[in-house]
Design a protein around this motif. Structure first.
Motif, PDB file in Angstrom:
ATOM      1  N   SER A  60       0.520  -1.238  -0.165  1.00  0.00           N
ATOM      2  CA  SER A  60       0.186  -0.168   0.176  1.00  0.00           C
ATOM      3  C   SER A  60       0.863   1.019   0.372  1.00  0.00           C
ATOM      4  CB  SER A  60      -1.031  -0.234   1.221  1.00  0.00           C
ATOM      5  OG  SER A  60      -1.116   1.126   1.477  1.00  0.00           O
ATOM      6  N   THR A  63       0.249   7.025  -4.930  1.00  0.00           N
ATOM      7  CA  THR A  63       0.891   7.533  -6.373  1.00  0.00           C
ATOM      8  C   THR A  63      -0.361   8.915  -6.290  1.00  0.00           C
ATOM      9  OG1 THR A  63      -1.279   6.263  -6.960  1.00  0.00           O
ATOM     10  CG2 THR A  63       1.159   5.396  -6.638  1.00  0.00           C
ATOM     11  N   TYR A  76       5.208   7.465  -8.748  1.00  0.00           N
ATOM     12  CA  TYR A  76       4.853   6.503  -7.808  1.00  0.00           C
ATOM     13  C   TYR A  76       6.779   6.596  -7.113  1.00  0.00           C
ATOM     14  CZ  TYR A  76       1.245   2.889 -10.436  1.00  0.00           C
ATOM     15  OH  TYR A  76       0.641   2.888 -10.826  1.00  0.00           O
ATOM     16  N   LYS A 144       6.365   7.492 -13.076  1.00  0.00           N
ATOM     17  CA  LYS A 144       5.974   6.048 -14.014  1.00  0.00           C
ATOM     18  C   LYS A 144       5.685   5.704 -15.599  1.00  0.00           C
ATOM     19  CE  LYS A 144       4.472   1.850 -12.825  1.00  0.00           C
ATOM     20  NZ  LYS A 144       4.877   1.122 -13.393  1.00  0.00           N
ATOM     21  N   SER A 303      -9.190  -1.593  -4.662  1.00  0.00           N
ATOM     22  CA  SER A 303      -9.704   0.260  -4.236  1.00  0.00           C
ATOM     23  C   SER A 303      -9.805   1.245  -6.018  1.00  0.00           C
ATOM     24  CB  SER A 303      -8.607   0.752  -3.589  1.00  0.00           C
ATOM     25  OG  SER A 303      -9.425   2.469  -2.606  1.00  0.00           O
ATOM     26  N   ASP A 304     -10.620   1.766  -6.080  1.00  0.00           N
ATOM     27  CA  ASP A 304     -10.624   2.337  -6.981  1.00  0.00           C
ATOM     28  C   ASP A 304     -11.941   4.493  -6.361  1.00  0.00           C
ATOM     29  OD1 ASP A 304     -10.783   3.137 -10.017  1.00  0.00           O
ATOM     30  OD2 ASP A 304     -13.010   2.743  -9.600  1.00  0.00           O
ATOM     31  N   ASN A 316      -4.868   9.552  -6.974  1.00  0.00           N
ATOM     32  CA  ASN A 316      -4.590   8.757  -8.317  1.00  0.00           C
ATOM     33  C   ASN A 316      -5.612   8.669  -8.217  1.00  0.00           C
ATOM     34  OD1 ASN A 316      -4.770   5.841  -8.747  1.00  0.00           O
ATOM     35  ND2 ASN A 316      -3.632   6.139  -6.623  1.00  0.00           N
ATOM     36  N   GLU A 318      -6.747   5.747 -10.638  1.00  0.00           N
ATOM     37  CA  GLU A 318      -6.691   4.693 -11.786  1.00  0.00           C
ATOM     38  C   GLU A 318      -6.810   3.546  -9.877  1.00  0.00           C
ATOM     39  OE1 GLU A 318      -3.023   3.964 -12.885  1.00  0.00           O
ATOM     40  OE2 GLU A 318      -3.074   5.149 -14.266  1.00  0.00           O
ATOM     41  N   THR A 319      -7.881   2.431 -11.018  1.00  0.00           N
ATOM     42  CA  THR A 319      -7.810   1.530  -9.600  1.00  0.00           C
ATOM     43  C   THR A 319      -6.621   0.787  -9.977  1.00  0.00           C
ATOM     44  OG1 THR A 319     -10.321   0.854 -10.560  1.00  0.00           O
ATOM     45  CG2 THR A 319      -8.772  -1.001  -9.870  1.00  0.00           C
ATOM     46  N   ASN A 320      -6.438   0.243  -7.700  1.00  0.00           N
ATOM     47  CA  ASN A 320      -5.202  -0.090  -7.529  1.00  0.00           C
ATOM     48  C   ASN A 320      -5.697  -1.102  -6.658  1.00  0.00           C
ATOM     49  OD1 ASN A 320      -3.256   1.808  -7.855  1.00  0.00           O
ATOM     50  ND2 ASN A 320      -4.215   3.208  -6.704  1.00  0.00           N
ATOM     51  N   PHE A 322      -4.334  -3.949  -3.944  1.00  0.00           N
ATOM     52  CA  PHE A 322      -3.043  -4.259  -2.861  1.00  0.00           C
ATOM     53  C   PHE A 322      -2.813  -5.452  -1.710  1.00  0.00           C
ATOM     54  CE2 PHE A 322      -4.167   0.715  -2.635  1.00  0.00           C
ATOM     55  CZ  PHE A 322      -2.480   1.256  -3.371  1.00  0.00           C
TER      56      PHE A 322
END
Length: 343
Positions: A60, A63, A76, A144, A303-304, A316, A318-320, A322
């Motif tokens: 986690s 970003t 990043y 990135k 998470s989004d 950020n 974007e979808t991440n 973790f």
């Protein structure tokens, strides 16, 4: 749908969600403690006078993304893996997190630059209420999407921002509807869920964070951000023979983000303020083993976060995904701690 219509639509959703949550909490507040104790019997094993200690690993990290009509910047930190140490006693939990170079994936300073990261967190989990506060500090990021700016191939060094700093405090709080469900069995590890149970959990989150590029006194930026969101959540733990469990949790929320952006120029500082409506969705699944002396588990979080970006340094969108892996033990607390607490 036009942007104005979207904003009106989201505001309506936010008002409906807030009213629903307030009415629900008001109704739940009328449930007596006696009824709650009846619910707990046979479903949850309390561990008063026991300290739980664990070590865990996760990826986690913060970003950031900046978009304009002509380009985008994705930043990043060079901390793909973190080490976390935690102590839990009854309703309280304390933890510290950092990113040592000896973890796999860390320490690639030549390619991605050097990043230092540190985090402290504390949690209070009572019978029906829970709160968590976290302080985080990160210095050093890399670009990135370097290949969008220079002729870059895999193995080359990324464009680096060693003086880019993030510092923030986040606070979350929520209400546990079902007293048969033990949130402590998943977080503070000071209880064990003996039978399968789930609970509706409305959650409120607040965060204040600063992003500051200290590389130069001109042609750099800093931002101060205030973010909060509220929404309904649900979590369920499935128990097999009292020791093996699987868990799933979901949270959908709507909120607000205010950003004060300062751009440093040779002619002075240029300041802008921006307000954004945001939507967020989180899903967490995992499984573990939870005995009276030893516990372990692995969780994955999807998470989004979405909001309309307005050409500024921002969270950020974007979808991440973790991961979180933990190993822990329980032992008797010193006599100094063995006063019966409520919670």
């Amino acid at each position: 749908m036009c942007e104005a219509a979207k904003k009106i639509y989201f505001i309506r959703i936010a008002l409906i969600s807030a009213v629903f949550t307030i009415l629900f909490l008001k109704a739940e507040a009328q449930i007596s403690d006696t009824l709650s104790n009846i619910y707990e019997e046979g479903w949850i094993e309390k561990m008063n006078g026991i300290i739980a200690a664990d070590i865990s690993f996760n990826n986690s990290y913060e970003t950031f993304r900046v978009e304009t009509p002509s380009n985008k910047t994705i930043l990043y930190p060079n901390t793909p893996n973190n080490l976390r140490l935690k102590l839990h006693y009854e309703f309280i939990s304390l933890g510290v997190q950092f990113a040592p170079d000896f973890l796999p994936g860390n320490g690639d300073n030549d390619s991605k630059g050097e990043t230092t990261a540190f985090q402290l967190d504390a949690a209070l989990v009572f019978k029906n209420w829970f709160s968590n506060i976290t302080y985080s500090k990160v210095q050093g990021y890399y670009l990135k999407n370097t290949d969008d700016y220079i002729n870059w191939t895999k193995g080359d060094a990324f464009i680096q921002f060693p003086d880019l700093n993030y510092e923030g405090v986040s606070i979350s709080s929520g209400y546990i509807h079902n007293s048969k469900f033990s949130l402590r069995s998943l977080t503070t590890q000071t209880e064990r869920q003996l039978k399968s149970a789930g609970s509706f959990m409305p959650v409120f989150n607040f965060e204040y964070y600063r992003i500051n590029d200290k590389s130069n006194s001109v042609n750099t930026q800093k931002s101060k951000n205030i973010e909060f969101h509220i929404g309904p959540g649900y979590a369920h733990t499935f128990v097999l023979k009292e020791k093996i469990y699987a868990s799933i949790g979901m949270l959908a929320s709507i909120g607000y983000l205010n950003t004060k952006l300062t751009t440093r120029t040779e002619g002075g500082n240029f300041v802008t303020n921006q307000n954004n409506l945001l939507l967020r969705a989180d899903c967490k699944i995992g499984m573990g083993y939870n005995s009276s002396k030893f516990y372990t588990g692995v969780f994955t979080t999807l998470s989004d976060t979405w909001f309309k970006q307005e050409n500024t340094t921002a969270r950020n969108t974007e979808t991440n995904v973790f991961y979180h892996i933990f190993f822990g033990i329980r032992f008797n607390a010193p006599n100094l701690f063995k006063k019966k607490g409520k919670g």
